[in-house]
Design a protein around this motif. Sequence first.
Motif, PDB file in Angstrom:
ATOM      1  N   GLN A 184       0.922  -1.415  -0.027  1.00 59.99           N
ATOM      2  CA  GLN A 184      -0.133  -0.125   0.001  1.00 59.99           C
ATOM      3  C   GLN A 184       0.909   1.125   0.018  1.00 59.99           C
ATOM      4  O   GLN A 184       0.596   2.261  -0.746  1.00 59.99           O
ATOM      5  N   GLU A 185       1.936   1.217   0.701  1.00 61.23           N
ATOM      6  CA  GLU A 185       2.791   2.495   0.770  1.00 61.23           C
ATOM      7  C   GLU A 185       3.495   2.621  -0.522  1.00 61.23           C
ATOM      8  O   GLU A 185       3.556   3.703  -0.984  1.00 61.23           O
ATOM      9  N   LEU A 186       4.074   1.281  -1.315  1.00 62.44           N
ATOM     10  CA  LEU A 186       4.716   1.647  -2.423  1.00 62.44           C
ATOM     11  C   LEU A 186       3.745   2.314  -3.461  1.00 62.44           C
ATOM     12  O   LEU A 186       4.141   3.001  -4.402  1.00 62.44           O
ATOM     13  N   ARG A 187       2.512   1.844  -3.148  1.00 59.88           N
ATOM     14  CA  ARG A 187       1.460   2.303  -4.391  1.00 59.88           C
ATOM     15  C   ARG A 187       0.884   3.858  -4.075  1.00 59.88           C
ATOM     16  O   ARG A 187       0.739   4.496  -5.014  1.00 59.88           O
ATOM     17  N   GLY A 188       1.198   4.164  -2.952  1.00 57.37           N
ATOM     18  CA  GLY A 188       1.038   5.388  -2.487  1.00 57.37           C
ATOM     19  C   GLY A 188       0.059   5.624  -1.336  1.00 57.37           C
ATOM     20  O   GLY A 188      -1.022   4.862  -1.370  1.00 57.37           O
ATOM     21  N   ASN A 189       0.377   6.382  -0.368  1.00 59.80           N
ATOM     22  CA  ASN A 189      -0.582   6.468   0.757  1.00 59.80           C
ATOM     23  C   ASN A 189      -1.824   7.220   0.633  1.00 59.80           C
ATOM     24  O   ASN A 189      -2.805   7.135   1.377  1.00 59.80           O
ATOM     25  N   VAL A 190      -1.571   8.022  -0.132  1.00 57.37           N
ATOM     26  CA  VAL A 190      -2.751   9.098  -0.523  1.00 57.37           C
ATOM     27  C   VAL A 190      -3.128   8.600  -1.964  1.00 57.37           C
ATOM     28  O   VAL A 190      -2.294   8.992  -2.866  1.00 57.37           O
ATOM     29  N   ARG A 191      -4.372   8.259  -2.192  1.00 58.99           N
ATOM     30  CA  ARG A 191      -4.903   7.973  -3.467  1.00 58.99           C
ATOM     31  C   ARG A 191      -6.219   8.731  -3.554  1.00 58.99           C
ATOM     32  O   ARG A 191      -6.888   8.567  -2.860  1.00 58.99           O
ATOM     33  N   VAL A 192      -6.307   9.245  -4.720  1.00 59.74           N
ATOM     34  CA  VAL A 192      -7.639   9.866  -4.977  1.00 59.74           C
ATOM     35  C   VAL A 192      -8.327   9.136  -6.171  1.00 59.74           C
ATOM     36  O   VAL A 192      -8.183   9.082  -7.180  1.00 59.74           O
ATOM     37  N   PHE A 193      -9.637   8.652  -5.829  1.00 61.74           N
ATOM     38  CA  PHE A 193     -10.684   8.252  -6.547  1.00 61.74           C
ATOM     39  C   PHE A 193     -11.837   9.087  -6.760  1.00 61.74           C
ATOM     40  O   PHE A 193     -12.106   9.897  -5.850  1.00 61.74           O
ATOM     41  N   ALA A 194     -12.479   9.193  -8.031  1.00 62.33           N
ATOM     42  CA  ALA A 194     -13.849   9.846  -7.999  1.00 62.33           C
ATOM     43  C   ALA A 194     -14.652   8.955  -8.992  1.00 62.33           C
ATOM     44  O   ALA A 194     -14.418   8.024  -9.669  1.00 62.33           O
ATOM     45  N   LYS A 216     -13.180  11.198 -18.521  1.00 66.71           N
ATOM     46  CA  LYS A 216     -12.560  11.628 -19.870  1.00 66.71           C
ATOM     47  C   LYS A 216     -11.910  10.254 -20.280  1.00 66.71           C
ATOM     48  O   LYS A 216     -11.703   9.799 -21.345  1.00 66.71           O
ATOM     49  N   ASN A 217     -11.275   9.579 -19.026  1.00 65.59           N
ATOM     50  CA  ASN A 217     -10.536   8.085 -19.231  1.00 65.59           C
ATOM     51  C   ASN A 217     -10.550   7.511 -17.799  1.00 65.59           C
ATOM     52  O   ASN A 217     -11.161   8.113 -17.001  1.00 65.59           O
ATOM     53  N   GLU A 218      -9.965   6.676 -17.724  1.00 63.88           N
ATOM     54  CA  GLU A 218      -9.799   5.704 -16.391  1.00 63.88           C
ATOM     55  C   GLU A 218      -9.126   6.706 -15.191  1.00 63.88           C
ATOM     56  O   GLU A 218      -9.382   6.474 -14.234  1.00 63.88           O
ATOM     57  N   PHE A 223      -9.209  17.488 -14.396  1.00 60.21           N
ATOM     58  CA  PHE A 223      -8.735  16.799 -13.320  1.00 60.21           C
ATOM     59  C   PHE A 223      -8.094  15.442 -13.330  1.00 60.21           C
ATOM     60  O   PHE A 223      -8.767  14.849 -14.194  1.00 60.21           O
ATOM     61  N   THR A 224      -7.074  15.036 -12.714  1.00 56.99           N
ATOM     62  CA  THR A 224      -6.415  13.925 -12.752  1.00 56.99           C
ATOM     63  C   THR A 224      -6.615  13.420 -11.461  1.00 56.99           C
ATOM     64  O   THR A 224      -6.492  13.798 -10.262  1.00 56.99           O
ATOM     65  N   PHE A 225      -6.942  11.832 -11.374  1.00 57.44           N
ATOM     66  CA  PHE A 225      -7.287  11.044 -10.200  1.00 57.44           C
ATOM     67  C   PHE A 225      -6.660   9.751 -10.369  1.00 57.44           C
ATOM     68  O   PHE A 225      -6.008   9.294 -11.440  1.00 57.44           O
ATOM     69  N   ASP A 226      -6.385   9.193  -9.253  1.00 60.40           N
ATOM     70  CA  ASP A 226      -5.888   7.716  -9.520  1.00 60.40           C
ATOM     71  C   ASP A 226      -6.784   6.739 -10.228  1.00 60.40           C
ATOM     72  O   ASP A 226      -6.134   5.826 -11.020  1.00 60.40           O
ATOM     73  N   ARG A 227      -7.892   6.798 -10.013  1.00 61.96           N
ATOM     74  CA  ARG A 227      -8.882   6.065 -10.727  1.00 61.96           C
ATOM     75  C   ARG A 227     -10.288   6.895 -10.799  1.00 61.96           C
ATOM     76  O   ARG A 227     -10.668   7.493  -9.771  1.00 61.96           O
TER      77      ARG A 227
END
Length: 119
Positions: free
Chosen positions: A36-46, A68-70, A83-87
């Motif tokens: 989880q730490e390697l993937r990023g402790n802070v991730r933003v989904f919408a 617009k995309n994933e 706006f850009t998100f992790d997912r």
Amino acid sequence: EKSMSLGQATAEQVAALEAQIREGQAERRRMHNVIQELRGNVRVFARVRPFLPGDGVGGDAQPCITPKNETSLVLSKGDEYPFTFDRVFPPSVGQQSVFDEVSEFVQSALDGYSVCLFS
């Protein structure tokens, strides 16, 4: 006497196996948290939810926020602001897909790590 020593040996084996299971579970929790730490402790989904019948819009209404995309959304009210998100989850995606993506956070919380999800 023989059955008593056999029972004692079995109890020792059970205790050793239980200790081995606890060690394995601790290692799994530690490795899961490292991932989880390697993937990023802070991730933003919408998630753009679909219009519901109580929203009072017609069947052909278009939302002002569109995927617009994933990983990005476009807010369009005349101008476009990317706006850009992790997912990004479009309106067509169900709850199961969203849960599949955030279930790792739930597992971290169950393992005793600090987690924060906004909904």
